[in-house]
Design an enzyme around this catalytic site. Structure first.
Site, PDB file in Angstrom:
ATOM      1  N   ASP A  64      -4.355   3.355  49.544  1.00  0.00           N
ATOM      2  CA  ASP A  64      -4.651   2.064  50.187  1.00  0.00           C
ATOM      3  C   ASP A  64      -6.124   2.048  50.555  1.00  0.00           C
ATOM      4  O   ASP A  64      -6.544   2.726  51.491  1.00  0.00           O
ATOM      5  CB  ASP A  64      -3.761   1.904  51.430  1.00  0.00           C
ATOM      6  CG  ASP A  64      -4.012   0.575  52.134  1.00  0.00           C
ATOM      7  OD1 ASP A  64      -4.936  -0.174  51.725  1.00  0.00           O
ATOM      8  OD2 ASP A  64      -3.285   0.278  53.095  1.00  0.00           O
ATOM      9  N   ASN A  91     -12.224  -0.141  41.364  1.00  0.00           N
ATOM     10  CA  ASN A  91     -11.940  -1.517  40.922  1.00  0.00           C
ATOM     11  C   ASN A  91     -11.384  -2.388  42.038  1.00  0.00           C
ATOM     12  O   ASN A  91     -11.713  -3.567  42.124  1.00  0.00           O
ATOM     13  CB  ASN A  91     -10.947  -1.463  39.754  1.00  0.00           C
ATOM     14  CG  ASN A  91     -10.312  -2.810  39.507  1.00  0.00           C
ATOM     15  OD1 ASN A  91     -10.904  -3.698  38.906  1.00  0.00           O
ATOM     16  ND2 ASN A  91      -9.076  -2.998  39.999  1.00  0.00           N
ATOM     17  N   SER A 149     -20.022  -7.300  40.635  1.00  0.00           N
ATOM     18  CA  SER A 149     -19.947  -8.713  40.277  1.00  0.00           C
ATOM     19  C   SER A 149     -21.355  -9.294  40.222  1.00  0.00           C
ATOM     20  O   SER A 149     -22.237  -8.841  40.961  1.00  0.00           O
ATOM     21  CB  SER A 149     -19.132  -9.442  41.350  1.00  0.00           C
ATOM     22  OG  SER A 149     -19.233 -10.840  41.186  1.00  0.00           O
ATOM     23  N   TYR A 164     -18.134 -11.384  50.527  1.00  0.00           N
ATOM     24  CA  TYR A 164     -17.919 -10.791  49.196  1.00  0.00           C
ATOM     25  C   TYR A 164     -19.250 -10.476  48.527  1.00  0.00           C
ATOM     26  O   TYR A 164     -19.451  -9.382  47.992  1.00  0.00           O
ATOM     27  CB  TYR A 164     -17.095 -11.766  48.357  1.00  0.00           C
ATOM     28  CG  TYR A 164     -16.773 -11.275  46.959  1.00  0.00           C
ATOM     29  CD1 TYR A 164     -15.795 -10.298  46.755  1.00  0.00           C
ATOM     30  CD2 TYR A 164     -17.427 -11.803  45.849  1.00  0.00           C
ATOM     31  CE1 TYR A 164     -15.493  -9.857  45.473  1.00  0.00           C
ATOM     32  CE2 TYR A 164     -17.121 -11.366  44.568  1.00  0.00           C
ATOM     33  CZ  TYR A 164     -16.155 -10.397  44.385  1.00  0.00           C
ATOM     34  OH  TYR A 164     -15.857  -9.959  43.106  1.00  0.00           O
ATOM     35  N   VAL A 166     -22.277  -9.947  49.818  1.00  0.00           N
ATOM     36  CA  VAL A 166     -23.013  -8.841  50.440  1.00  0.00           C
ATOM     37  C   VAL A 166     -22.323  -7.513  50.124  1.00  0.00           C
ATOM     38  O   VAL A 166     -22.974  -6.487  49.905  1.00  0.00           O
ATOM     39  CB  VAL A 166     -23.154  -9.075  51.966  1.00  0.00           C
ATOM     40  CG1 VAL A 166     -23.817  -7.891  52.630  1.00  0.00           C
ATOM     41  CG2 VAL A 166     -23.970 -10.328  52.229  1.00  0.00           C
ATOM     42  N   LYS A 168     -20.752  -6.711  47.425  1.00  0.00           N
ATOM     43  CA  LYS A 168     -21.053  -6.292  46.040  1.00  0.00           C
ATOM     44  C   LYS A 168     -22.518  -5.876  45.902  1.00  0.00           C
ATOM     45  O   LYS A 168     -22.833  -4.977  45.126  1.00  0.00           O
ATOM     46  CB  LYS A 168     -20.684  -7.401  45.054  1.00  0.00           C
ATOM     47  CG  LYS A 168     -19.167  -7.668  44.962  1.00  0.00           C
ATOM     48  CD  LYS A 168     -18.381  -6.445  44.488  1.00  0.00           C
ATOM     49  CE  LYS A 168     -16.925  -6.787  44.184  1.00  0.00           C
ATOM     50  NZ  LYS A 168     -16.127  -5.623  43.758  1.00  0.00           N
ATOM     51  N   VAL A 199     -13.077 -13.784  35.174  1.00  0.00           N
ATOM     52  CA  VAL A 199     -11.865 -13.332  34.472  1.00  0.00           C
ATOM     53  C   VAL A 199     -10.612 -13.986  35.061  1.00  0.00           C
ATOM     54  O   VAL A 199     -10.475 -14.105  36.286  1.00  0.00           O
ATOM     55  CB  VAL A 199     -11.751 -11.786  34.577  1.00  0.00           C
ATOM     56  CG1 VAL A 199     -10.514 -11.290  33.853  1.00  0.00           C
ATOM     57  CG2 VAL A 199     -13.001 -11.121  34.015  1.00  0.00           C
ATOM     58  N   ARG A 200      -9.667 -14.342  34.187  1.00  0.00           N
ATOM     59  CA  ARG A 200      -8.397 -14.951  34.614  1.00  0.00           C
ATOM     60  C   ARG A 200      -7.482 -13.914  35.266  1.00  0.00           C
ATOM     61  O   ARG A 200      -6.773 -13.173  34.575  1.00  0.00           O
ATOM     62  CB  ARG A 200      -7.672 -15.554  33.396  1.00  0.00           C
ATOM     63  CG  ARG A 200      -8.233 -16.858  32.901  1.00  0.00           C
ATOM     64  CD  ARG A 200      -7.371 -17.466  31.820  1.00  0.00           C
ATOM     65  NE  ARG A 200      -7.205 -16.623  30.642  1.00  0.00           N
ATOM     66  CZ  ARG A 200      -8.086 -16.497  29.647  1.00  0.00           C
ATOM     67  NH1 ARG A 200      -9.222 -17.160  29.678  1.00  0.00           N
ATOM     68  NH2 ARG A 200      -7.830 -15.716  28.614  1.00  0.00           N
ATOM     69  N   THR A 201      -7.596 -13.830  36.596  1.00  0.00           N
ATOM     70  CA  THR A 201      -6.721 -12.950  37.387  1.00  0.00           C
ATOM     71  C   THR A 201      -6.381 -13.738  38.649  1.00  0.00           C
ATOM     72  O   THR A 201      -6.831 -14.875  38.807  1.00  0.00           O
ATOM     73  CB  THR A 201      -7.480 -11.665  37.811  1.00  0.00           C
ATOM     74  OG1 THR A 201      -8.600 -12.065  38.623  1.00  0.00           O
ATOM     75  CG2 THR A 201      -7.972 -10.869  36.615  1.00  0.00           C
TER      76      THR A 201
END
Ligand SMILES: NC(=O)c1ccc[n+]([C@@H]2O[C@H](COP(=O)([O-])OP(=O)(O)OC[C@H]3O[C@@H](n4cnc5c(N)ncnc54)[C@H](OP(=O)(O)O)[C@@H]3O)[C@@H](O)[C@H]2O)c1
Length: 243
Positions: A64, A91, A149, A164, A166, A168, A199-201
């Site tokens: 986790d 990831n 990203s 998000y 900052v 990355k 990406v399609r997620t």
């Protein structure tokens, strides 16, 4: 599980869905012993079954990443059971600001959103790198891939998703620093970051132009680089991106 002495072992965090699932699938399909990092025991059973349906015998491990403090002990336990980790793909990540989330501008951003984002997106990869890098240097081989990203590119920074973005940017900085340390050790250890594109997620949404297969490709390439490959770079479609 008995396995060949020269078979590499890879850990992919957030391997139960999205780009992480696809990175794990492509690595396992190449014959790499795959430790699929998932959030819980229930997700471990589901992941074992999902990869099994594809004919891939992976080993799910509960990791986790929202609990970065636990990571060193969890990794030591995993290596105790399965042997040294040669390849680590950071990831797993969250994007909890933005439309439908809690904040999309710095004015709206709460400390809680900022901290939670950093715990998963920055502290966890840092704990994984810090725990695994010494062993990789000692053994003379290692590949670490940080799935970053374009949202973190300082050279193209814009508004929106501040927590998000900052996180990355910080992950990119961590990549460059850890890669410089690996370089100084003069061993076959490489640490790189990549952008999967849009990406399609669940995170990318249904309108994204890329499939998870396409999104995973550069991470898999970096995870399996030959010793002549790059160290300390940021890549998309196997080409250098500016930081
Ligand atoms: N999709 C895009 O367009 C895009 C673009 C640029 C960069 N990226 C980056 O690509 C990577 C993968 O994104 P994605 O689109 O595949 O995201 P996703 O569909 O939201 O999947 C995220 C994965 O991370 C896992 N995860 C999150 N928090 C976790 C935790 N505390 N412990 C363990 N696992 C956790 C999730 O597991 P659960 O199922 O347990 O939640 C899931 O497996 C991320 O680093 C993301 O920032 C994506």
């Amino acid at each position: 599980m008995a396995r060949a002495l020269d078979r590499k072992t890879a850990l992919v965090t957030g391997a139960n869905r999205g780009i992480g699932f696809e990175i794990a699938r492509q690595l396992a399909a190449r014959g790499i012993f795959l430790l699929a990092g998932v959030r819980s025991e229930a997700k471990a059973h589901a992941a074992k079954a999902a990869f099994g349906k594809l004919g891939l015998d992976i080993e799910p491990v509960v990791l986790d990443v929202a609990d970065a403090k636990s990571i060193p002990n969890v990794l030591r336990d995993i290596e105790g059971r399965h042997g040294p980790i040669d390849i680590a793909v950071n990831n797993a990540a969250i994007m909890i600001d933005g439309p439908g989330g809690f904040s999309s501008t710095i004015r709206e951003l709460t400390d809680d959103t900022f901290r939670r984002t950093w715990e998963t997106n920055v502290f966890a990869p840092m704990a994984i790198i810090r725990t695994l890098l010494p062993g990789m240097i000692d053994r003379g081989y290692g590949r670490i891939v940080n799935v970053s990203s374009r949202a973190g590119q300082l050279s193209g920074m814009s508004a929106g998703f501040p927590a998000y973005r900052v996180s990355k940017s910080a992950l990119n900085a961590l990549t460059a620093i850890a890669a410089a340390e690996a370089d100084a050790a003069k061993k076959d250890v490489k640490i790189n970051a990549c952008s999967p594109g849009w990406v399609r997620t669940d995170m990318g949404g249904p309108d994204a132009p890329r499939s998870p297969e396409q999104g995973a490709e550069t991470a898999v390439w970096l995870a399996t680089l030959p010793s002549s490959g790059p160290n300390g770079g940021f890549f998309e479609d196997k080409k250098v991106l500016s930081w």
